[in-house]
Write a protein that holds these residues in place. Structure first.
Motif, PDB file in Angstrom:
ATOM      1  N   CYS A   1       0.808  -1.214   0.000  1.00 58.54           N
ATOM      2  CA  CYS A   1       0.000   0.000   0.000  1.00 58.54           C
ATOM      3  C   CYS A   1       0.843   1.267   0.000  1.00 58.54           C
ATOM      4  CB  CYS A   1      -0.942   0.021   1.203  1.00 58.54           C
ATOM      5  SG  CYS A   1      -2.263  -1.169   1.032  1.00 58.54           S
ATOM      6  N   GLY A   2       2.135   1.123  -0.033  1.00 63.03           N
ATOM      7  CA  GLY A   2       2.977   2.313  -0.110  1.00 63.03           C
ATOM      8  C   GLY A   2       2.848   3.224   1.094  1.00 63.03           C
ATOM      9  N   ILE A   3       3.039   2.643   2.279  1.00 66.85           N
ATOM     10  CA  ILE A   3       2.928   3.462   3.484  1.00 66.85           C
ATOM     11  C   ILE A   3       4.268   4.107   3.808  1.00 66.85           C
ATOM     12  CG2 ILE A   3       2.598   3.305   5.974  1.00 66.85           C
ATOM     13  CD1 ILE A   3       0.466   1.165   5.296  1.00 66.85           C
ATOM     14  N   PHE A   4       5.343   3.368   3.590  1.00 70.48           N
ATOM     15  CA  PHE A   4       6.665   3.849   3.982  1.00 70.48           C
ATOM     16  C   PHE A   4       7.436   4.440   2.813  1.00 70.48           C
ATOM     17  CE2 PHE A   4       5.577  -0.241   5.930  1.00 70.48           C
ATOM     18  CZ  PHE A   4       5.120   0.246   7.138  1.00 70.48           C
ATOM     19  N   TYR A   5       6.912   4.242   1.600  1.00 70.64           N
ATOM     20  CA  TYR A   5       7.627   4.671   0.411  1.00 70.64           C
ATOM     21  C   TYR A   5       6.602   4.984  -0.668  1.00 70.64           C
ATOM     22  CZ  TYR A   5       7.122  -0.386   0.673  1.00 70.64           C
ATOM     23  OH  TYR A   5       6.654  -1.647   0.924  1.00 70.64           O
ATOM     24  N   ASP A   6       7.037   5.694  -1.676  1.00 64.04           N
ATOM     25  CA  ASP A   6       6.155   5.935  -2.809  1.00 64.04           C
ATOM     26  C   ASP A   6       6.180   4.683  -3.674  1.00 64.04           C
ATOM     27  OD1 ASP A   6       4.717   6.775  -4.927  1.00 64.04           O
ATOM     28  OD2 ASP A   6       5.738   8.698  -5.141  1.00 64.04           O
TER      29      ASP A   6
END
Lengths: 261, 304
Positions: free
Chosen positions: B225-230
């Motif tokens: 889900c791209g929480i820590f990174y794009d």
């Protein structure tokens, strides 16, 4: 039985028609099922050998009428509580049907409310879950607490329910359930737990509920409390209805069968 | 009291078998017990218990930290600590923040918003099995429980959002009217989560193994889900359909919308295509689908 109380027309409130209840118990087999065996069973859509079927109620039929108090007797494991739960609609029947007038309420001793919440919260939540409105339950809250007698020995109602003794918890539960007008009320051994004063109060409340044109079912191993409250008794044994008749007749046969009083 | 289960005694009164119980029942207006009500009636019953749902959620929330010394302070500390751990790992140690302006608000929004979905799913799975006592005694539409569970998580999210607002402002992101967009985004997410909690509640009530498996599935989903990174850094070289599937996944959709609402450096261009219709679609499909799926087994809950 159909000949009793002729004259006034009797209104049925509970009709039980050839009721069968089967429990499926998981993990009752040898207990050593390997993971691969379980996987292949899932793939082949077979039922697990660890699931055992318990036929708890076998073909019970009866009709209960408005204003009746019906006692249920029988040895432990004879299917009394199971049948009450089916009448309350909390257990789906395997075969047969149960017809009821309105929504029956079941009141049992083992029924846990929310132990980590205070008694007062439990009163409000229980009332709301039974379908009372917000204002109705707030109005009745104090009556319920007074009836339960929880506060007789200090301010216990604001303590979490896990701190209550089993008798206190049972009293509070009974008080919550009895606060509502029920068409059909089923009581599972609830009177056995309270002290003498509370038993008298709850017996009076049951009589009042009956007078308000309801039907009361009472499960008890205390033949005296059955004699005091009921005018009709059903005797269940091994899931079958052995006897259905006036209190004295059935209790006499039951006491003779179980070897004295 | 020894019971000798000898042959049955003489039955004084033969058990009364009505010639036609169904007709007798119909004549006196009796209804079959333990039968699932039709859907419109079920919705009506559920609406009648709305006070119960709210009171249940509130009481549970207050009881949640009742035994902790710091009490309700944990409502705020839990999201803060969560964000702190992820910042330590992904922001400082792994350095995945490259190319993201305002990394701390970006990360915290992701953590808090996804946590709402994650914890709704987890507690939804246990909504029935944790409340068997209640289910076996009282009669109420069982859908109250998964919905109340979602409501508890929503209340926790609101606490987190308060914390998040402070973090975002402290990092120098301006407070604008654009923030209001977060309200519809979170409402849609809430509907989606409720539907998911309902569906998982039915599955969890039947197959108890799900409660063991779900944390792993949710963690996998979290990394997609791209929480820590794009996420674009990874999908740039992947086939087009992979990128499209990842961008349409509901976890990312609601997260992207909240980020877009709160953080001024997250522009509309960085959002997945058709993001608002997707958010609405997921909410409707999951909300209605989950509810109907749950209702289909209404009479089965609490059995055994």
């Amino acid at each position: 039985m159909a000949e009793r109380q002729q004259g006034t027309e009797r209104v049925p409130t509970v009709i039980v028609d050839d009721l069968h209840i089967v429990y499926r118990v998981h993990g009752a087999g040898s207990g050593k099922g390997s993971a691969t065996a379980a996987l292949s069973r899932i793939v082949q859509r077979k039922t697990s050998p660890n699931v055992r079927e318990v036929h708890a109620v076998r073909g019970v039929s009866f009709v209960a009428y408005r204003g009746e108090a019906v006692g249920l007797i029988g040895s432990n494991g004879s299917g009394k509580s199971t049948m009450l739960r089916a009448i309350a609609g909390l257990l789906p029947p395997e075969r047969g049907r149960v017809y009821t007038d309105g929504q029956p309420s079941l009141l049992g001793v083992n029924a846990a409310l929310m132990n980590d919440l205070t008694g007062e919260r439990n009163v409000i939540l229980g009332g709301l879950a039974m379908g009372m409105s917000n204002s109705e339950i707030r109005e009745k809250c104090q009556d319920i607490v007074d009836f339960s007698g929880i506060n007789e020995k200090g301010d216990f109602i604001s303590l979490p329910m896990r701190t209550y003794s089993s008798g206190m918890a049972a009293r509070l539960r009974f008080s919550i359930a009895a606060a509502k007008q029920h068409d059909v009320l089923m009581i599972d051994e609830a009177l056995a737990t309270g002290d003498r004063a509370f038993q008298r109060r709850s017996e009076a409340r049951i009589r009042q509920l009956r007078a308000e044109a309801g039907t009361v079912f009472l499960v008890s191993h205390n033949n005296k409390s059955i004699r005091d409250t009921c005018d009709r008794v059903l005797w269940l044994e091994k899931g079958e209805l052995w006897m259905d008749g006036p209190t004295e007749e059935v209790l006499e046969a039951y006491e003779e069968h179980t070897g004295g009083k | 009291m020894t019971v000798d289960l000898a042959p049955p005694p003489v039955v004084v009164t033969a058990p009364l078998r009505e010639p036609d119980p169904a007709r007798l029942a119909a004549a006196h207006g009796l209804s079959a017990s333990g039968v699932r009500p039709p859907l419109p009636e079920y919705v009506r019953q559920l609406w009648a218990r709305r006070h119960f749902v709210v009171a249940y959620a509130t009481s549970r929330l207050t009881a949640m930290y009742a035994t902790a010394k710091l009490g309700q302070a944990w409502q705020v500390m839990t999201p803060l600590l969560n964000a702190g751990v992820y910042y330590l790992v992904f922001g400082l140690l792994l350095g995945t923040s490259h190319g993201i302006a305002h990394y701390i608000p970006y990360l915290c929004t992701g953590v808090f918003v996804f946590n709402f979905t994650q914890s709704s799913a987890l507690s939804g799975t246990r909504a029935i099995s944790d409340n068997l006592g209640l289910i076996r005694v009282l009669h109420f539409p069982r859908a109250c429980l998964p919905i109340a569970v979602t409501l508890i998580q929503l209340q926790q999210l609101l606490f987190s959002m308060g914390v998040l607002g402070a973090i975002v402002l402290a990092c120098g992101v301006p407070l604008t009217a654009h923030w209001l967009l977060a309200v519809p985004a979170l409402l849609l997410q809430c509907v989606f989560n409720a539907g998911m909690a309902l569906a998982l509640a039915r599955i969890g009530a039947k197959v108890t193994d799900v409660a063991q498996l779900l944390p792993f599935l949710l963690r996998t989903w979290m990394y997609f889900c791209g929480i820590f990174y794009d996420l674009r850094v990874f999908t740039a070289h992947a086939p087009h359909w992979v990128a499209a599937v990842l961008e349409a996944n509901p976890g990312l959709v609601y997260l992207a919308l909240t980020r877009y609402a709160l953080i001024d450096t997250v522009t509309a261009r960085s959002l997945p295509a058709h993001v608002w219709p997707l958010a609405l679609g997921w909410a409707v499909v999951m909300g209605v689908g989950g509810f109907v799926f749950f209702w289909k087994a209404e009479e089965q809950y609490g059995r055994g």
